[in-house]
Design an enzyme around this catalytic site. Structure first.
Site, PDB file in Angstrom:
ATOM      1  N   ARG A   1      -2.021  -5.110   2.283  1.00 39.80           N
ATOM      2  CA  ARG A   1      -1.895  -4.117   3.341  1.00 39.80           C
ATOM      3  C   ARG A   1      -0.501  -4.043   3.958  1.00 39.80           C
ATOM      4  NH1 ARG A   1      -2.308  -3.908   9.018  1.00 39.80           N
ATOM      5  NH2 ARG A   1      -3.469  -2.113   9.818  1.00 39.80           N
TER       6      ARG A   1
ATOM      7  N   ARG B   1       0.830  -1.216   0.000  1.00 37.11           N
ATOM      8  CA  ARG B   1       0.000   0.000   0.000  1.00 37.11           C
ATOM      9  C   ARG B   1       0.863   1.263   0.000  1.00 37.11           C
ATOM     10  NH1 ARG B   1      -2.823   0.747   5.943  1.00 37.11           N
ATOM     11  NH2 ARG B   1      -1.169  -0.150   7.208  1.00 37.11           N
TER      12      ARG B   1
ATOM     13  N   GLU C   1     -19.516   2.818  -2.661  1.00 40.62           N
ATOM     14  CA  GLU C   1     -18.636   2.197  -3.662  1.00 40.62           C
ATOM     15  C   GLU C   1     -19.290   2.127  -5.039  1.00 40.62           C
ATOM     16  OE1 GLU C   1     -19.452   0.868  -0.727  1.00 40.62           O
ATOM     17  OE2 GLU C   1     -17.584   1.123   0.407  1.00 40.62           O
TER      18      GLU C   1
ATOM     19  N   SER D   1      -6.178   4.339   4.844  1.00 38.72           N
ATOM     20  CA  SER D   1      -5.855   2.907   4.861  1.00 38.72           C
ATOM     21  C   SER D   1      -5.198   2.469   3.561  1.00 38.72           C
ATOM     22  CB  SER D   1      -7.130   2.079   5.079  1.00 38.72           C
ATOM     23  OG  SER D   1      -7.740   2.399   6.300  1.00 38.72           O
TER      24      SER D   1
END
Lengths: 276, 329
Positions: free
Chosen positions: B181, B24, B72, B51
């Site tokens: 992540r 990320r 979304e 995030s």
């Protein structure tokens, strides 16, 4: 206004072409096509800044047919306006035709696919944001059905459009009060519809959706300086199946094949304008 | 289009400690650099910017960043509209939401008109920051691989993430870019020549072929080291583009050893294992094992425990290789 007479005649021509396409294909959606005739006429023969000889002109106004099942009259409009030959209309719904049952990119004048309901207003937001980012004056018009407003994404878009301050975006609701299985009111009511849009931050106008002069005035008012920073919705009160007496206000004609005999009857009415 | 290109220096050397970089972070920085080079690039976020790290792009180019809130579907269709205006939109949310909440918006708005939108799916697989089965994504490759017109890219390290971001912006057709992540080992050098649709040999071997996608790449390389000490030479073909699959490279790598293990942090149904089995079944039937999530949802737990319980460690890859090579004895 004299031009309104010709608008009415254009709308009648669009209806005739639509009936012919549906009769030839023995498929399609007559009711929601016929209710939108004047809306499309006033957009394509007045309000929109477009050039059919340059369908890719960067600063053209954009149109999204969110109620994609009204494709027949949309195709008729584009042909009538000169985007392609009216002869192409005879290929509607045929194998390998550019005139698919629901709008598809590739046909001159069409910028986006639609048909799965509830998505067009969001696409219109993207277009309006893009125009703003480019410093383009292009306006964006999105035509929705009233039954379509039951889709949650419409209200995601409604929130976002006012939040983004998109005054170049105009939604038009073809409020013909019917959906496939009954009246909108009896299935899941939208009322009070104008209040809902207002609560979402929109400038709301209501017109008779078969009155070309009123539609033209509303589309003009949507661009008025005093509503800077707010999108406009025009709730166009219409009659499903408008112009063909036996199709008007009929749930059965949401989607049904036109027989030879009914085609003759419909075209006869549309020549004389008997039902309008 | 060759499997002969070797992406990794010292391909068969001993295990070296690899630097750790989170995909990320690489993604966020790549977007910022891409944004400087390409004014067509716009980024849309559904309230996960800090995030997913698209917050870095937002800080650098606020006028080209669109925060749509927790919506979304709306985000995905707005991206379609921006693409029709000549922009190159990157949508950003978690993989589970991108691939499921917005599937129809992808289908109608992006895939059918074949628009150059890059749909990024962050926090894919099981390592979603202890958020559990609601936020883990074990189906996204399968869903988007079955979408006509869609290209599916699953980078294996931070270098590949960066290269994929730049390649995606030039691609001009729908792309699903699957991201992760947490920090993971950097496998490729800065001279790595990533190309969409091309699989790369990262280790040569004659006994069994391991085909990886995503973060199973470093785990497979670790397994290959372990196996080498046991006298089993694993051939590792990394497949960052799961669709369109590099059929030639897959078939050649299968022929090379006659045994294939696929490895992915995804359901064994419909992902890399499925794609490879489909191709080999038609071109070169080969005994296979699929390392992946065994058609189940995950749960919230520490990363190492998740990888162990759901069979996604280097040990699991090595064990699958041992099982296959044992069939020869």
């Amino acid at each position: 206004m004299g031009s309104d007479v010709s608008h009415d005649e254009v709308a009648r021509r669009l209806r005739r072409r639509t009936i012919d396409m549906l009769w030839r294909a023995q498929a399609g959606h007559p009711g929601g096509s016929l209710s939108a005739a004047e809306i499309l006429t006033v957009l394509y023969f007045g309000a929109m800044r477009i050039d059919p000889t340059r369908p890719d002109w960067a600063d053209r106004d954009r149109f999204v047919l969110s109620k994609g099942h009204a494709a027949p009259i949309y195709y008729a409009t584009l042909a009538e306006r000169g985007y392609f030959s009216p002869e192409l209309l005879t290929t509607y719904d045929e194998l390998d035709s550019m005139l698919q049952a629901h709008p598809f990119v590739g046909l001159p004048g069409i910028d986006t696919c639609s048909g799965s309901l509830g998505q067009g207003l969001s696409v219109g937001i993207g277009m309006a944001l893009g125009a703003r980012l480019k410093g383009s004056e292009a306006r964006v018009f999105v035509l929705l059905g009233d039954g379509e407003l039951q889709e949650g994404q419409v209200w995601e878009a409604a929130m976002a459009a006012s939040s983004f301050g998109l005054d170049s975006l105009t939604a038009i609701v073809d409020a013909n009060r019917l959906q496939l299985y009954g009246t909108v009111e009896s299935i899941v009511s939208l009322e009070p519809l104008p209040d809902k849009w207002r609560a979402f931050g929109w400038n709301v106008l209501e017109v008779d959706g078969h009155d070309c002069a009123a539609l033209a005035a509303a589309l003009c008012a949507a661009a008025a300086p005093e509503i800077t920073g707010r999108p406009t919705v025009i709730i166009a009160h219409t009659t499903k199946g408008k112009g063909v007496s036996f199709m008007e206000n009929s749930v059965e004609w949401h989607s049904a094949a036109v027989t030879d005999e009914l085609r003759e009857r419909a075209l006869a009415e549309l020549v004389s304008g008997a039902a309008s | 289009m060759s499997a002969e290109r070797t992406g990794e220096a010292a391909a068969s050397g001993p295990a070296l400690p690899r630097p750790m970089v989170a995909a990320r972070d690489a993604f966020g920085q790549a977007l910022v650099d891409l944004g400087a080079a390409d004014p067509r690039v716009v980024v849309l976020d559904a309230d996960l910017a800090t995030s997913t790290k698209v917050s870095m792009f937002a800080a650098a180019y606020p006028d080209r960043f669109f925060e749509v809130g927790i919506a979304e579907q709306n985000m995905t269709s707005i991206a379609a509209g921006l693409a029709t205006m000549g922009f190159v939109p990157f949508t950003s949310t978690f993989a589970c939401f991108a691939s499921k909440r917005a599937t129809d918006q992808i289908r109608i708005g992006i895939a059918q008109p074949r628009l150059g939108v890059v749909i990024t799916g962050a926090y894919s697989g099981l390592l979603a920051g202890k958020t559990g089965k609601t936020h883990q994504s074990v189906q996204d490759i399968a869903i988007l691989r079955s979408m006509p017109e869609m290209t599916v890219i699953v980078p294996g390290d931070a270098v590949e993430v960066r290269a994929a971001v730049f390649a995606a912006a030039e691609y001009g057709a729908p792309i699903y870019l699957r991201l992760t992540r947490d920090p993971s080992p950097v496998v490729f050098g800065d001279d790595y020549d990533f190309r969409i649709g091309v699989a790369v040999t990262v280790r040569e071997g004659a006994d069994v072929t391991v085909m990886t996608t995503g973060l199973m790449l470093p785990r497979a390389l670790e397994a290959a080291d372990t196996l080498a000490a046991e006298g089993i030479q694993a051939h590792v073909l990394h497949v960052p583009t799961v669709k369109p699959l590099d059929v030639k490279a897959v078939v050649e790598a299968a022929e090379r050893t006659g045994l294939v293990v696929t490895a992915e942090e995804h359901n064994v149904l419909g992902g890399l294992g499925g794609a490879v089995a489909e191709v080999l079944g038609e071109h070169r039937p080969t005994l296979m094992r699929r390392v992946g999530i065994r058609d189940t949802f995950g749960e919230s737990a520490p990363n190492d425990q998740l990888l162990q319980k759901y069979g996604l460690t280097a040990h699991d890859v090595a064990q699958a290789c041992r099982e296959l090579t044992a069939t020869r004895r």
